[in-house]
Design an enzyme around this catalytic site. Structure first.
Site, PDB file in Angstrom:
ATOM      1  CB  SER A 134      -0.850  -0.006   1.278  1.00 39.72           C
ATOM      2  OG  SER A 134      -1.602   1.176   1.390  1.00 39.72           O
ATOM      3  CE1 TYR A 146      -4.431  -2.353   5.300  1.00 39.68           C
ATOM      4  CE2 TYR A 146      -3.877  -0.065   4.813  1.00 39.68           C
ATOM      5  CZ  TYR A 146      -4.169  -1.344   4.387  1.00 39.68           C
ATOM      6  OH  TYR A 146      -4.188  -1.631   3.053  1.00 39.68           O
TER       7      TYR A 146
HETATM    8  O1  NJP Z   1     -10.579  -5.050  -0.457  1.00 39.06           O
HETATM    9  P1  NJP Z   1     -11.785  -6.101  -0.469  1.00 39.06           P
HETATM   10  P2  NJP Z   1      -9.448  -4.711  -1.527  1.00 39.06           P
HETATM   11  N1  NJP Z   1      -8.279 -15.211   4.287  1.00 39.06           N
HETATM   12  O2  NJP Z   1     -12.383  -5.983   0.874  1.00 39.06           O
HETATM   13  C1  NJP Z   1      -9.974 -11.379   1.435  1.00 39.06           C
HETATM   14  C2  NJP Z   1      -5.061  -3.687  -0.090  1.00 39.06           C
HETATM   15  N2  NJP Z   1      -5.256  -2.265  -0.318  1.00 39.06           N
HETATM   16  O3  NJP Z   1      -9.611  -5.420  -2.799  1.00 39.06           O
HETATM   17  O4  NJP Z   1     -12.145 -14.114   2.639  1.00 39.06           O
HETATM   18  C3  NJP Z   1      -8.502 -15.136   2.982  1.00 39.06           C
HETATM   19  O5  NJP Z   1     -12.621  -5.882  -1.686  1.00 39.06           O
HETATM   20  C4  NJP Z   1     -11.449 -11.134   1.207  1.00 39.06           C
HETATM   21  O6  NJP Z   1     -12.131 -12.358   0.940  1.00 39.06           O
HETATM   22  P3  NJP Z   1     -13.076 -13.177   1.971  1.00 39.06           P
HETATM   23  C5  NJP Z   1      -5.749  -4.295   1.099  1.00 39.06           C
HETATM   24  O7  NJP Z   1      -5.053  -4.040   2.292  1.00 39.06           O
HETATM   25  C6  NJP Z   1      -6.468  -1.765  -0.546  1.00 39.06           C
HETATM   26  O8  NJP Z   1      -9.343  -3.239  -1.536  1.00 39.06           O
HETATM   27  O9  NJP Z   1     -14.026 -13.852   1.051  1.00 39.06           O
HETATM   28  N3  NJP Z   1      -8.952 -14.051   2.362  1.00 39.06           N
HETATM   29  C7  NJP Z   1     -11.431 -10.330  -0.065  1.00 39.06           C
HETATM   30  O10 NJP Z   1     -11.369 -11.169  -1.201  1.00 39.06           O
HETATM   31  C8  NJP Z   1      -5.709  -5.760   0.716  1.00 39.06           C
HETATM   32  O11 NJP Z   1      -4.470  -6.340   1.048  1.00 39.06           O
HETATM   33  C9  NJP Z   1      -6.621  -0.394  -0.746  1.00 39.06           C
HETATM   34  O12 NJP Z   1     -13.697 -12.167   2.892  1.00 39.06           O
HETATM   35  C10 NJP Z   1      -9.186 -12.977   3.120  1.00 39.06           C
HETATM   36  C11 NJP Z   1     -10.119  -9.554   0.028  1.00 39.06           C
HETATM   37  O13 NJP Z   1      -9.337 -10.173   1.049  1.00 39.06           O
HETATM   38  C12 NJP Z   1      -5.845  -5.722  -0.812  1.00 39.06           C
HETATM   39  O14 NJP Z   1      -5.577  -4.389  -1.197  1.00 39.06           O
HETATM   40  C13 NJP Z   1      -5.522   0.426  -0.707  1.00 39.06           C
HETATM   41  C14 NJP Z   1      -8.979 -12.973   4.501  1.00 39.06           C
HETATM   42  C15 NJP Z   1     -10.344  -8.108   0.394  1.00 39.06           C
HETATM   43  O15 NJP Z   1     -11.044  -7.509  -0.648  1.00 39.06           O
HETATM   44  C16 NJP Z   1      -7.202  -6.108  -1.341  1.00 39.06           C
HETATM   45  O16 NJP Z   1      -8.187  -5.288  -0.740  1.00 39.06           O
HETATM   46  C17 NJP Z   1      -4.288  -0.114  -0.465  1.00 39.06           C
HETATM   47  C18 NJP Z   1      -8.504 -14.154   5.086  1.00 39.06           C
HETATM   48  N4  NJP Z   1      -8.267 -14.271   6.404  1.00 39.06           N
HETATM   49  C19 NJP Z   1      -4.156  -1.467  -0.274  1.00 39.06           C
HETATM   50  N5  NJP Z   1      -9.312 -11.736   4.974  1.00 39.06           N
HETATM   51  C20 NJP Z   1      -7.941   0.239  -0.996  1.00 39.06           C
HETATM   52  N6  NJP Z   1      -8.998  -0.515  -1.269  1.00 39.06           N
HETATM   53  O17 NJP Z   1      -8.002   1.481  -0.970  1.00 39.06           O
HETATM   54  C21 NJP Z   1      -9.705 -11.012   3.918  1.00 39.06           C
HETATM   55  O18 NJP Z   1      -3.241   0.696  -0.445  1.00 39.06           O
HETATM   56  N7  NJP Z   1      -9.638 -11.746   2.797  1.00 39.06           N
END
Ligand code: NJP
Length: 225
Positions: A134, A146
């Site tokens: 990030s 975070y």
């Molecule tokens: O968010 P979201 P993003 N085991 O909520 C999964 C980073 N980022 O696409 O398990 C396995 O749509 C969850 O799946 P589920 C951020 O830190 C973002 O924005 O089904 N999976 C979902 O597919 C992250 O690293 C921004 O709930 C787990 C996914 O993670 C990445 O981008 C800015 C899990 C999250 O999808 C993707 O986030 C930035 C687990 N224990 C960095 N926990 C931003 N959006 O602004 C969660 O700089 N997931």
């Protein structure tokens, strides 16, 4: 053939769509199996993509995810360790349990994704590890645990790059600014679309084998910090 964690939503799902378009076959990992199944079917079904339940904080799940790639497609070329989530800023915010879960997912989960794919990449002498860090992993944000987890991801990316620099294994850190995904409860005023990040990931994946794109930091215009 690429494994994507956090593929059920946001950046992971958008990257799956762009990667499929670019000819990649995919194993999609997350906890929401129904969403993974729907996405795999949208991408063309079993011959193109399969979904597997994977909690990235569970070593057995992570091993099974990488094994699914080898079992189903007979190869594993890239690992996109992207699963993660945020927390309210402020060291008096959230609960200690929530903090632990975020650290487990963002830091330990990312390390496990590296570990689950690295032995195979080492055997092959090649492979590509892509990590979602990030902007918050490049500069400290006020009161942000975070941000600290993403500094850890940035450090893992650079540490891994140095470790594997005796091979053709590539390591890319993706460092998004604000992206409009379910990561946020409310859409930020300025934000990228998940597809903007997906195109950057596919750019890094698509380079000639001798080119190692180590970091891509992308902000939307008008994001000051
Ligand atoms: O968010 P979201 P993003 N085991 O909520 C999964 C980073 N980022 O696409 O398990 C396995 O749509 C969850 O799946 P589920 C951020 O830190 C973002 O924005 O089904 N999976 C979902 O597919 C992250 O690293 C921004 O709930 C787990 C996914 O993670 C990445 O981008 C800015 C899990 C999250 O999808 C993707 O986030 C930035 C687990 N224990 C960095 N926990 C931003 N959006 O602004 C969660 O700089 N997931």
């Amino acid at each position: 053939m690429i494994v994507i964690t956090g593929a059920s939503s946001g950046i992971g799902a958008a990257t799956a769509r762009r990667a499929a378009e670019a000819g990649w076959r995919l194993v999609l990992g997350a906890r929401s199996e129904d969403r993974l199944a729907a996405l795999a079917s949208e991408l063309g079904g079993d011959e193109v993509a399969i979904g597997r339940r994977c909690d990235v904080t569970d070593w057995n799940d992570q091993q099974a995810l990488a094994a699914a790639a080898l079992d189903h497609f007979g190869r594993l070329d890239a690992m996109f360790a992207n699963a993660g989530f945020g927390a309210k800023r402020g060291f008096l915010e959230e609960t200690p349990e929530f903090w632990r879960s975020m650290i487990d997912t963002n830091v330990y989960g990312t390390a496990l994704s590296i570990r689950a794919s690295l032995a195979h990449f080492r055997n092959e002498g090649r492979g590509h590890v892509v990590l979602t860090s990030s902007v918050a992993g490049r500069r400290a944000l006020p009161g942000s645990l975070y941000s600290a987890t993403k500094w850890a991801v940035t450090a893992m990316g650079e540490g891994l790059r140095q470790e594997v620099s005796d091979s053709d294994i590539r390591v890319t850190l993706i460092e998004p600014g604000a992206v409009d995904t379910p990561f946020f409860d409310n859409r930020p005023e300025v934000a990228l679309e998940a597809d903007d990040i997906a195109r950057a990931v596919v750019f890094a994946l698509s380079q000639p084998a001798h080119v190692d794109v180590n970091e891509i930091l992308i902000r939307p215009v008008r994001q000051p910090s």
